[in-house]
Motif scaffolding. Structure first.
Motif, PDB file in Angstrom:
ATOM      1  N   VAL A 283       0.800  -1.224  -0.167  1.00 25.61           N
ATOM      2  CA  VAL A 283      -0.189   0.093   0.026  1.00 25.61           C
ATOM      3  C   VAL A 283       0.815   1.270  -0.129  1.00 25.61           C
ATOM      4  O   VAL A 283       1.876   1.334   0.909  1.00 25.61           O
ATOM      5  N   SER A 284       0.469   2.320  -0.657  1.00 20.32           N
ATOM      6  CA  SER A 284       1.074   3.442  -0.793  1.00 20.32           C
ATOM      7  C   SER A 284       0.208   4.666  -0.299  1.00 20.32           C
ATOM      8  O   SER A 284      -0.895   4.456  -0.572  1.00 20.32           O
ATOM      9  N   VAL A 285       0.698   5.372   0.686  1.00 18.76           N
ATOM     10  CA  VAL A 285      -0.079   6.383   1.222  1.00 18.76           C
ATOM     11  C   VAL A 285       0.746   7.796   1.085  1.00 18.76           C
ATOM     12  O   VAL A 285       1.770   7.879   1.500  1.00 18.76           O
ATOM     13  N   SER A 286      -0.225   8.808   0.726  1.00 15.29           N
ATOM     14  CA  SER A 286       0.478  10.082   0.735  1.00 15.29           C
ATOM     15  C   SER A 286      -0.387  11.163   1.581  1.00 15.29           C
ATOM     16  O   SER A 286      -1.532  10.904   1.447  1.00 15.29           O
ATOM     17  N   GLY A 287       0.296  12.025   2.206  1.00 17.14           N
ATOM     18  CA  GLY A 287      -0.505  12.890   3.237  1.00 17.14           C
ATOM     19  C   GLY A 287      -0.700  12.250   4.615  1.00 17.14           C
ATOM     20  O   GLY A 287      -1.664  12.741   5.003  1.00 17.14           O
ATOM     21  N   LEU A 288      -0.099  11.149   4.914  1.00 20.88           N
ATOM     22  CA  LEU A 288      -0.516  10.737   6.237  1.00 20.88           C
ATOM     23  C   LEU A 288      -0.197  11.633   7.310  1.00 20.88           C
ATOM     24  O   LEU A 288       1.038  12.193   7.422  1.00 20.88           O
ATOM     25  N   PRO A 289      -1.125  11.666   8.218  1.00 21.50           N
ATOM     26  CA  PRO A 289      -1.128  12.559   9.302  1.00 21.50           C
ATOM     27  C   PRO A 289      -0.144  12.067  10.365  1.00 21.50           C
ATOM     28  O   PRO A 289       0.183  10.830  10.408  1.00 21.50           O
ATOM     29  N   GLU A 290       0.522  12.840  11.220  1.00 21.40           N
ATOM     30  CA  GLU A 290       1.328  12.341  12.731  1.00 21.40           C
ATOM     31  C   GLU A 290       0.573  11.316  13.312  1.00 21.40           C
ATOM     32  O   GLU A 290      -0.466  11.848  13.585  1.00 21.40           O
ATOM     33  N   ASN A 291       1.049  10.260  13.437  1.00 24.47           N
ATOM     34  CA  ASN A 291       0.249   9.157  14.463  1.00 24.47           C
ATOM     35  C   ASN A 291      -0.858   8.470  13.644  1.00 24.47           C
ATOM     36  O   ASN A 291      -1.796   7.716  14.233  1.00 24.47           O
ATOM     37  N   GLY A 292      -0.904   8.703  12.614  1.00 25.82           N
ATOM     38  CA  GLY A 292      -1.944   8.116  11.620  1.00 25.82           C
ATOM     39  C   GLY A 292      -1.438   6.497  11.232  1.00 25.82           C
ATOM     40  O   GLY A 292      -0.535   6.285  10.562  1.00 25.82           O
ATOM     41  N   LEU A 293      -2.399   5.854  11.888  1.00 23.77           N
ATOM     42  CA  LEU A 293      -2.408   4.330  11.835  1.00 23.77           C
ATOM     43  C   LEU A 293      -3.129   3.780  10.819  1.00 23.77           C
ATOM     44  O   LEU A 293      -4.293   4.395  10.579  1.00 23.77           O
ATOM     45  N   VAL A 294      -2.649   3.033   9.738  1.00 23.83           N
ATOM     46  CA  VAL A 294      -3.422   2.591   8.650  1.00 23.83           C
ATOM     47  C   VAL A 294      -4.062   1.271   9.029  1.00 23.83           C
ATOM     48  O   VAL A 294      -3.427   0.090   9.289  1.00 23.83           O
ATOM     49  N   ARG A 295      -5.418   1.115   9.122  1.00 28.17           N
ATOM     50  CA  ARG A 295      -6.136  -0.090   9.631  1.00 28.17           C
ATOM     51  C   ARG A 295      -6.630  -1.065   8.389  1.00 28.17           C
ATOM     52  O   ARG A 295      -7.019  -0.418   7.459  1.00 28.17           O
ATOM     53  N   LEU A 296      -6.256  -2.153   8.693  1.00 27.08           N
ATOM     54  CA  LEU A 296      -6.820  -3.278   7.742  1.00 27.08           C
ATOM     55  C   LEU A 296      -8.011  -3.866   8.279  1.00 27.08           C
ATOM     56  O   LEU A 296      -9.034  -3.945   7.587  1.00 27.08           O
ATOM     57  N   ALA A 297      -7.945  -4.536   9.545  1.00 20.79           N
ATOM     58  CA  ALA A 297      -9.216  -5.050  10.091  1.00 20.79           C
ATOM     59  C   ALA A 297      -9.182  -4.846  11.501  1.00 20.79           C
ATOM     60  O   ALA A 297      -8.016  -5.041  12.205  1.00 20.79           O
ATOM     61  N   THR A 298     -10.404  -5.106  11.914  1.00 24.81           N
ATOM     62  CA  THR A 298     -10.531  -4.868  13.319  1.00 24.81           C
ATOM     63  C   THR A 298     -11.285  -6.268  14.019  1.00 24.81           C
ATOM     64  O   THR A 298     -12.219  -6.659  13.325  1.00 24.81           O
ATOM     65  N   LEU A 299     -10.618  -6.967  14.819  1.00 20.95           N
ATOM     66  CA  LEU A 299     -10.984  -8.215  15.169  1.00 20.95           C
ATOM     67  C   LEU A 299     -11.466  -8.289  16.653  1.00 20.95           C
ATOM     68  O   LEU A 299     -10.979  -7.717  17.642  1.00 20.95           O
ATOM     69  N   ASP A 300     -12.711  -8.698  17.087  1.00 18.50           N
ATOM     70  CA  ASP A 300     -13.268  -8.626  18.238  1.00 18.50           C
ATOM     71  C   ASP A 300     -13.884 -10.047  18.830  1.00 18.50           C
ATOM     72  O   ASP A 300     -14.415 -10.253  19.827  1.00 18.50           O
ATOM     73  N   ALA A 301     -13.701 -11.030  18.204  1.00 19.51           N
ATOM     74  CA  ALA A 301     -14.198 -12.252  18.561  1.00 19.51           C
ATOM     75  C   ALA A 301     -13.221 -13.350  18.781  1.00 19.51           C
ATOM     76  O   ALA A 301     -12.153 -13.497  17.680  1.00 19.51           O
ATOM     77  N   TYR A 302     -13.141 -14.060  19.508  1.00 21.40           N
ATOM     78  CA  TYR A 302     -11.976 -15.070  19.898  1.00 21.40           C
ATOM     79  C   TYR A 302     -12.374 -16.452  20.213  1.00 21.40           C
ATOM     80  O   TYR A 302     -13.329 -16.447  21.329  1.00 21.40           O
ATOM     81  N   ASP A 303     -12.153 -17.390  19.643  1.00 20.37           N
ATOM     82  CA  ASP A 303     -12.752 -18.682  20.051  1.00 20.37           C
ATOM     83  C   ASP A 303     -11.680 -19.910  20.484  1.00 20.37           C
ATOM     84  O   ASP A 303     -12.107 -21.101  20.437  1.00 20.37           O
ATOM     85  N   GLY A 304     -10.706 -19.344  20.760  1.00 18.16           N
ATOM     86  CA  GLY A 304      -9.515 -20.265  21.374  1.00 18.16           C
ATOM     87  C   GLY A 304      -8.442 -20.868  20.282  1.00 18.16           C
ATOM     88  O   GLY A 304      -7.542 -21.341  20.582  1.00 18.16           O
ATOM     89  N   VAL A 305      -8.965 -20.231  18.907  1.00 20.37           N
ATOM     90  CA  VAL A 305      -8.278 -20.839  17.714  1.00 20.37           C
ATOM     91  C   VAL A 305      -7.577 -19.510  17.156  1.00 20.37           C
ATOM     92  O   VAL A 305      -6.227 -19.357  16.741  1.00 20.37           O
ATOM     93  N   VAL A 306      -8.501 -18.528  16.825  1.00 21.48           N
ATOM     94  CA  VAL A 306      -8.112 -17.392  16.188  1.00 21.48           C
ATOM     95  C   VAL A 306      -8.993 -16.205  16.547  1.00 21.48           C
ATOM     96  O   VAL A 306     -10.126 -16.362  16.909  1.00 21.48           O
ATOM     97  N   TRP A 307      -8.497 -14.983  16.334  1.00 17.52           N
ATOM     98  CA  TRP A 307      -9.161 -13.694  16.423  1.00 17.52           C
ATOM     99  C   TRP A 307      -9.789 -13.462  15.090  1.00 17.52           C
ATOM    100  O   TRP A 307      -9.101 -13.781  13.974  1.00 17.52           O
TER     101      TRP A 307
END
Length: 788
Positions: A283-307
């Motif tokens: 991925v190429s990003v231009s104009g990224l602000p300070e402390n700008g994190l690039v998010r791909l996925a948000t995971l909130d479920a865990y079953d003992g094997v994978v998030w």
């Protein structure tokens, strides 16, 4: 003015009033029917999750009702009314569903009107294959507008066409069909479920009887009582016997084109990217602000094997993605940003985003398979990312609060998917590590510092690296804490810290994305730059980031590697001393009364459950049997009064009882017949029923001046009972059962008493007009002289 003239004048006034009332009555009929269509649309509204869906429904109702009413009052032919209705659908619907395509913001464009016509066919499938909430952009509001328009147009035309039971039943059927369609195209969330159906049924019942002029004011009390009883019974029954599972909707069997749970978790692909695609530009990003994190996925479920993402359909679920328009309503405060993103070699569906997104604009125009999750800030492209795709992101980047600020507000509460199969060592370490934290934010900071200082970084390289297994399942988490050295990378540390927090009831989730170097504005991320971090939810500040992964330079030394322990010299182990033989206890053979070792039987009763079940079963039975039981009781009371009346009145009452039985059985002589003529009429159709003898005896009792003894009355009632049994045998058993609970004779007697009272009143008025005061006084004196 004579009484006849008065009645004639009154009839003319009533006819004129009805003629003037007819147009207004037709409008009220149409309005009530259309309003019922609107209420029947309520189950579909939660699927959209926006007030704009309610606006679309109301617009559809008005757009359909107005052309039909105009056509009725202006006497348009039906084809002209149809054309005006289609024009109203295209123009008004285009304004509601495709607001971004309007000319000057108010005039529907050709594109919007064309989309409305094609949406007539495609909107049904689209509403089922998209994950709710559907929102309001890209024409998703076509379906609620279309369904409301079709239902309102049909009921308006049917109700205004002809006033008959057939059209009334058709209009009721249309409302029912709209209700069923709304439920099937809605979500599994119930909206006033049974209450809405009962309410519509009662309103349509009252409206139908009022429309066909069979409604009586005296029925208001009984109808209100019946409505209250039905609602109470439905509430109790639904709570006791209705299954608690979600209701059936079509989207539960239609396989949507995209389910994020079918995708491989990005956290599981972490080692693949950092090792196999370490030098590949993603991925190429231009104009990224300070402390700008690039998010791909948000995971909130865990079953003992994978998030992974959760399958929760609520707005807080990480697996609920929806289409968005040009703008996203955003309430977060922070520094605005304007960033351009270009996809290089990144594949899959997870689309990079930054901060709190407020707008997205693809260079190639509107990308119809782009979906966004408001709760997590993650986005997906259904068809997969293509190299060279570029787009513009606008939004805000909140400032990071300090621990003191977080301590003042505290950890918030938010709906998250449950985590399962957490190793026991996680909860133990969570308590031990956070023991010195004065509040929750400081405890979370302790977790972060623990991994940063105690942990070692390693991707588990094949050559020159320290062994570090991939994965973040329960076994890998257990090894991370129990091994002599804590070794892993962002995959294990982010998962471990999130589990530490979740084990203590703190809302936490894992984020997979890219962390830029400090001060970087234009950057191209490779596979080696992929990372993971943890987010904790706080009141007033929302989700705050934590980075538990130790620096990549913090690797274990060779001297810290585990060494195999030297074998100790073998020692001969002597066998343990044998145990003495067990001596069974002495049994008293003389004592035959040995208590059985059985569990005591609990003979207590749950009286609350018994009362509750009794009420649940009793209320419907009362509702079903109340009417018939009341009718039977009134008939028994009437028969008792007649039978125990004094003298001739008992005989006359016996004759009336026989006629009432015949009336309920469907054998109904004319009202103006004499007793003998009525008896002849009944015997003609039912020869086996002796009626003339009863009629003659009743005539003698009515017109004779002699006294009738109680014995004569009892003998007459014996004949009455014999005739009633003969009447009952002359018809089928179904008619006999129906006659027992039929209120026909009760209503007929009430109507007869009312008619007699009106006739007496009219006779008195005629008497007053046809006699002088002196004659009236003479008549009154004669009446008083003959009074008993």
């Amino acid at each position: 003015m004579s009484v006849t003239d008065k009645l004639s004048r009154q009839l003319q006034d009533e006819t004129s009033a009805l003629r003037d009332w007819a147009p207004l009555r037709a409008v009220i009929d149409v309005f009530i029917a259309v309003l019922c269509v609107g209420f029947a649309m309520m189950p579909i509204l939660p699927a959209y999750g926006t007030p704009a869906a309610l606006t679309a429904v109301m617009a559809g109702l008005i757009a359909a009702m107005v052309p039909v009413l105009l056509g009725a009052f202006l006497r348009w032919p039906f084809p002209l009314t149809m054309l005006v209705g289609i024009a109203s659908y295209v123009v008004v619907g285009g304004t509601v569903a495709f607001g971004r395509d309007l000319v000057w913001g108010v005039v529907p464009s050709g594109q919007s009107m064309t989309s409305m016509l094609t949406g007539t066919v495609t909107s049904w499938k689209e509403a089922l294959t998209l994950e709710p909430p559907l929102g309001q952009s890209d024409g998703v509001l076509v379906l609620p507008f279309l369904l409301a328009f079709l239902g309102a147009f049909l009921v308006s035309w049917v109700v205004g066409w002809r006033n008959s039971w057939l059209t009334t039943i058709i209009a009721t059927g249309v409302v029912t069909l709209v209700l069923i369609t709304s439920i099937l195209w809605g979500t599994q969330e119930t909206v006033l479920g049974s209450h809405l159906g009962v309410g519509l049924f009662m309103v349509l019942t009252v409206w139908a009887t009022w429309r066909m002029k069979v409604w009586r004011p005296r029925r208001w009390a009984s109808m209100s009582f019946f409505l209250a009883a039905v609602i109470a019974a439905s509430t109790v029954l639904s709570g006791q016997f209705a299954p608690q599972a979600p209701r059936f909707v079509l989207r539960s069997i239609v396989i949507p084109p995209f389910d994020p749970r079918d995708q491989i978790s990005p956290l599981s692909l972490y080692r693949h990217y950092v090792k196999d695609r370490a030098e590949t530009p993603l991925v190429s990003v231009s104009g990224l602000p300070e402390n700008g994190l690039v998010r791909l996925a948000t995971l909130d479920a865990y079953d003992g094997v994978v998030w992974s993402v959760s399958g929760d359909q609520s707005r807080a679920g990480s697996g609920a993605f929806r289409r968005i328009g040009e703008r996203i309503e955003q309430t977060a405060q922070g520094d605005p940003y304007d960033v351009r993103v270009k996809i290089e070699e990144l594949d899959g569906v997870w689309t990079p985003t930054i901060g709190y997104l407020s707008a997205v604009d693809f260079d190639s125009g509107s990308v119809t398979d782009f979906r966004f999750n408001d709760a997590t800030g993650a986005a997906v492209t259904i068809g997969g990312l293509r190299p060279g795709t570029s787009y513009r992101l606008q939004g805000v980047l909140p400032a990071t609060p300090t621990d003191e600020e977080l301590g003042e507000t505290g950890v918030g509460k938010i709906a998250l998917a449950d985590v399962a199969n957490i190793p026991d060592i996680i909860a133990q370490e969570a308590i031990a590590i956070g023991r010195e934290g004065a509040n929750v934010p400081l405890v979370i900071r302790k977790y972060e510092e623990y991994f940063q200082t105690r942990g070692y970084f390693s991707h588990g390289e094949a050559t020159g690296g320290y062994p570090s297994l991939s994965g973040h399942g329960a076994d890998r988490m257990d090894d991370l804490f129990s091994a002599e050295l804590m070794v892993g990378d962002a995959e294990q540390y982010a998962s471990a810290m999130a589990l530490l927090a979740r084990s203590q009831g703190v809302p936490a989730r894992v984020v997979v994305g890219f962390i830029p170097e400090e001060g970087a504005s234009d950057v191209t991320f490779t596979g080696a730059d992929l990372s993971a971090w943890v987010e904790i939810y706080y009141n007033e500040y929302g989700w705050v980031q934590y980075f538990p992964t130790p620096p990549s330079s913090q690797t274990p030394n060779a001297s810290q590697q585990e060494k195999d322990p030297e074998p100790e010299p073998e020692a001969v182990q002597l066998p343990p001393d044998p145990r003495p033989p067990a001596t069974p206890p002495a049994v008293n053979t003389e004592d035959t009364e040995i208590d059985a070792q059985e569990d005591p039987i609990d003979e207590s009763y749950d009286w609350f459950a018994i009362v509750r079940i009794t009420a649940v079963v009793g209320i419907p039975l009362i509702l079903l049997l109340a009417g018939p039981l009341i009718v039977i009781a009134l008939k028994a009371r009437r028969r008792g009064r007649r039978k125990h009346a004094p003298g001739q009145l008992s005989v006359i009452g016996g004759w009336q009882e026989t006629l009432d039985d015949a009336f309920d059985l469907g054998i109904r002589p004319e009202k103006d017949l004499t007793r003998r003529e009525a008896a002849r009429f009944i015997e003609t159709s039912q020869p086996q029923v002796p009626m003339r003898r009863l009629a003659d005896t009743a005539d003698r009792a009515h017109f004779s001046h002699g006294e009738w003894s109680a014995v004569d009355s009892e003998q007459y009632w014996l004949q009455v009972e014999e005739s009633r049994r003969a009447l009952a045998r002359s018809v089928s058993w179904r008619r006999r059962v129906f006659a027992k609970v039929s209120p026909a004779s009760l209503r007929a007697r009430k109507a007869q008493r009312k008619a007699d009272a009106e006739a007496a009143k009219l006779t008195a008025e005629l008497f007053e007009q046809s006699t002088t005061p002196g004659q009236q006084k003479s008549v009154e004196q004669r009446q008083w002289s003959h009074a008993p």
